[in-house]
Design a protein around this motif. Structure first.
Motif, PDB file in Angstrom:
ATOM      1  N   GLY A 121      95.467  27.226  61.847  1.00  0.00           N
ATOM      2  CA  GLY A 121      94.258  26.340  62.087  1.00  0.00           C
ATOM      3  C   GLY A 121      92.872  26.648  61.072  1.00  0.00           C
ATOM      4  N   PHE A 122      93.094  27.419  60.252  1.00  0.00           N
ATOM      5  CA  PHE A 122      91.805  27.403  59.345  1.00  0.00           C
ATOM      6  C   PHE A 122      91.714  26.153  58.518  1.00  0.00           C
ATOM      7  CE2 PHE A 122      92.233  31.857  60.590  1.00  0.00           C
ATOM      8  CZ  PHE A 122      90.965  32.494  60.067  1.00  0.00           C
ATOM      9  N   SER A 123      90.706  25.692  57.978  1.00  0.00           N
ATOM     10  CA  SER A 123      90.233  24.728  57.246  1.00  0.00           C
ATOM     11  C   SER A 123      90.526  25.203  55.990  1.00  0.00           C
ATOM     12  CB  SER A 123      88.980  24.147  57.419  1.00  0.00           C
ATOM     13  OG  SER A 123      87.867  25.086  57.016  1.00  0.00           O
ATOM     14  N   LYS A 124      90.561  24.576  54.866  1.00  0.00           N
ATOM     15  CA  LYS A 124      90.647  24.994  53.510  1.00  0.00           C
ATOM     16  C   LYS A 124      88.939  25.684  53.139  1.00  0.00           C
ATOM     17  CE  LYS A 124      93.675  21.797  51.460  1.00  0.00           C
ATOM     18  NZ  LYS A 124      94.308  20.667  50.202  1.00  0.00           N
ATOM     19  N   PHE A 170      89.060  29.713  52.205  1.00  0.00           N
ATOM     20  CA  PHE A 170      88.293  30.285  51.126  1.00  0.00           C
ATOM     21  C   PHE A 170      87.322  31.265  51.180  1.00  0.00           C
ATOM     22  CE2 PHE A 170      85.265  29.578  47.438  1.00  0.00           C
ATOM     23  CZ  PHE A 170      86.120  29.662  46.521  1.00  0.00           C
ATOM     24  N   TRP A 171      86.325  31.082  51.975  1.00  0.00           N
ATOM     25  CA  TRP A 171      85.341  31.891  52.180  1.00  0.00           C
ATOM     26  C   TRP A 171      85.621  33.079  53.154  1.00  0.00           C
ATOM     27  CZ3 TRP A 171      81.245  31.781  49.448  1.00  0.00           C
ATOM     28  CH2 TRP A 171      80.927  30.413  48.771  1.00  0.00           C
ATOM     29  N   CYS A 203      88.917  38.771  46.519  1.00  0.00           N
ATOM     30  CA  CYS A 203      88.496  38.762  45.149  1.00  0.00           C
ATOM     31  C   CYS A 203      87.232  39.118  44.767  1.00  0.00           C
ATOM     32  CB  CYS A 203      88.683  37.215  44.680  1.00  0.00           C
ATOM     33  SG  CYS A 203      90.367  36.661  44.497  1.00  0.00           S
ATOM     34  N   LYS A 204      86.782  39.985  45.751  1.00  0.00           N
ATOM     35  CA  LYS A 204      85.247  40.387  45.299  1.00  0.00           C
ATOM     36  C   LYS A 204      84.993  41.109  44.019  1.00  0.00           C
ATOM     37  CE  LYS A 204      83.351  42.561  48.945  1.00  0.00           C
ATOM     38  NZ  LYS A 204      83.149  43.644  49.934  1.00  0.00           N
ATOM     39  N   SER A 221      85.322  41.767  59.978  1.00  0.00           N
ATOM     40  CA  SER A 221      85.683  40.580  60.602  1.00  0.00           C
ATOM     41  C   SER A 221      86.631  39.784  59.628  1.00  0.00           C
ATOM     42  CB  SER A 221      84.539  39.667  60.730  1.00  0.00           C
ATOM     43  OG  SER A 221      83.992  39.459  59.466  1.00  0.00           O
ATOM     44  N   ASN A 222      86.689  39.869  58.465  1.00  0.00           N
ATOM     45  CA  ASN A 222      87.603  39.307  57.520  1.00  0.00           C
ATOM     46  C   ASN A 222      89.056  40.340  57.417  1.00  0.00           C
ATOM     47  OD1 ASN A 222      86.063  37.129  56.494  1.00  0.00           O
ATOM     48  ND2 ASN A 222      84.959  38.414  55.139  1.00  0.00           N
TER      49      ASN A 222
END
Length: 257
Positions: free
Chosen positions: A135-138, A142-143, A150-151, A236-237
């Motif tokens: 259910g994540f939006s694009k 991305f964020w 990709c840090k 959290s990520n």
């Protein structure tokens, strides 16, 4: 005079401060522009892509004087950009700090774009597919997933654009000239000291630039050698990624894959 006396005199400090200000502003603007652009390019497979990428990479191979010449024409009061700027702000764009910022953004553009494009191109799309199924939006995916993983590429992009701006000479000389406290960055100040045969001060400025660029590149190579899987994500990520991977595995088993 001692080394530190040459570095700490008002003219040198003004050039150093102006150079750092220019590099910080240029890097920040480039990050805002190239982050979404690199993601769009990494997901684009159109026939015109090689030509578009070539246009973006031109500042890498063009002589700085060529780019500086055309920017100077565009920034002049007779050029469309210079005329528009003067009509809006009442000041000229050529030989101003604002002109240096615009020129530096254009000149350092590929140094910010290429690392981001490479990092996004190597990213495992399965993470995003699993995030979308949750259910994540694009934009959220991305964020919250792409950017943390990709840090390393982001750090390299910022570092390269910053270092490249620090070392600019031809472009800033063409469009900014040599105005103290306005357009006289460190590389221009060094050139002025060489012309004045003040080699002792030129040596001090050169050594400062050499040491700074060496340390910065050492840090960048450390980040550039770090694979995506080793890049630490915020807690959290990290939790989001674990849930995403678990959901993806469950979905694959349910589909008999």
């Amino acid at each position: 005079m001692s080394f530190f006396s040459h570095i700490s005199d008002p003219a040198s400090l003004s050039a150093i401060a102006l150079t750092l200000k220019l590099a910080v502003l240029t890097s920040a603007i480039l990050l805002v522009i190239t982050l979404p652009l690199a993601w769009a390019l990494a997901n684009w497979e159109g026939r015109a892509k090689p030509f578009v990428m070539s246009v973006f990479a031109l500042p890498i191979v063009l002589p700085p004087t060529v780019l500086g010449f055309y920017l100077l024409i565009a920034f002049s009061p007779q050029g469309w950009l210079g005329q528009t700027w003067q009509a809006v702000t009442g000041s000229t764009l050529a030989f101003s700090f604002e002109g240096l910022v615009i020129g530096s953004v254009i000149y350092s553009f590929p140094f910010a774009l290429q690392p981001l494009y490479s990092g996004f191109s190597q990213f495992e799309r399965g993470y995003l597919d699993a995030a979308y199924s949750l259910g994540f939006s694009k934009l959220e995916a991305f964020w919250r997933i792409m950017v943390p993983m990709c840090k390393a590429s982001i750090m390299v992009a910022v570092g390269l654009s910053f270092a490249h701006t620090i070392g600019e000479f031809g472009v800033v000389l063409m469009i900014g000239g040599n105005i103290p406290s306005e357009t006289q960055v460190l590389s221009i100040a060094l050139y002025e000291n060489v012309e004045a045969l003040d080699y002792e001060k030129a040596h001090a400025l050169s050594l400062t630039l050499l040491a700074f660029c060496f340390l910065l590149l050492s840090v960048l190579y450390k980040f550039n050698g770090m694979p995506l899987s080793r890049v630490p994500a915020p807690s959290s990520n990290a939790e989001t990624l674990r849930k995403t991977e678990t959901h993806g595995d469950t979905a694959q088993k349910g589909n008999g894959l």
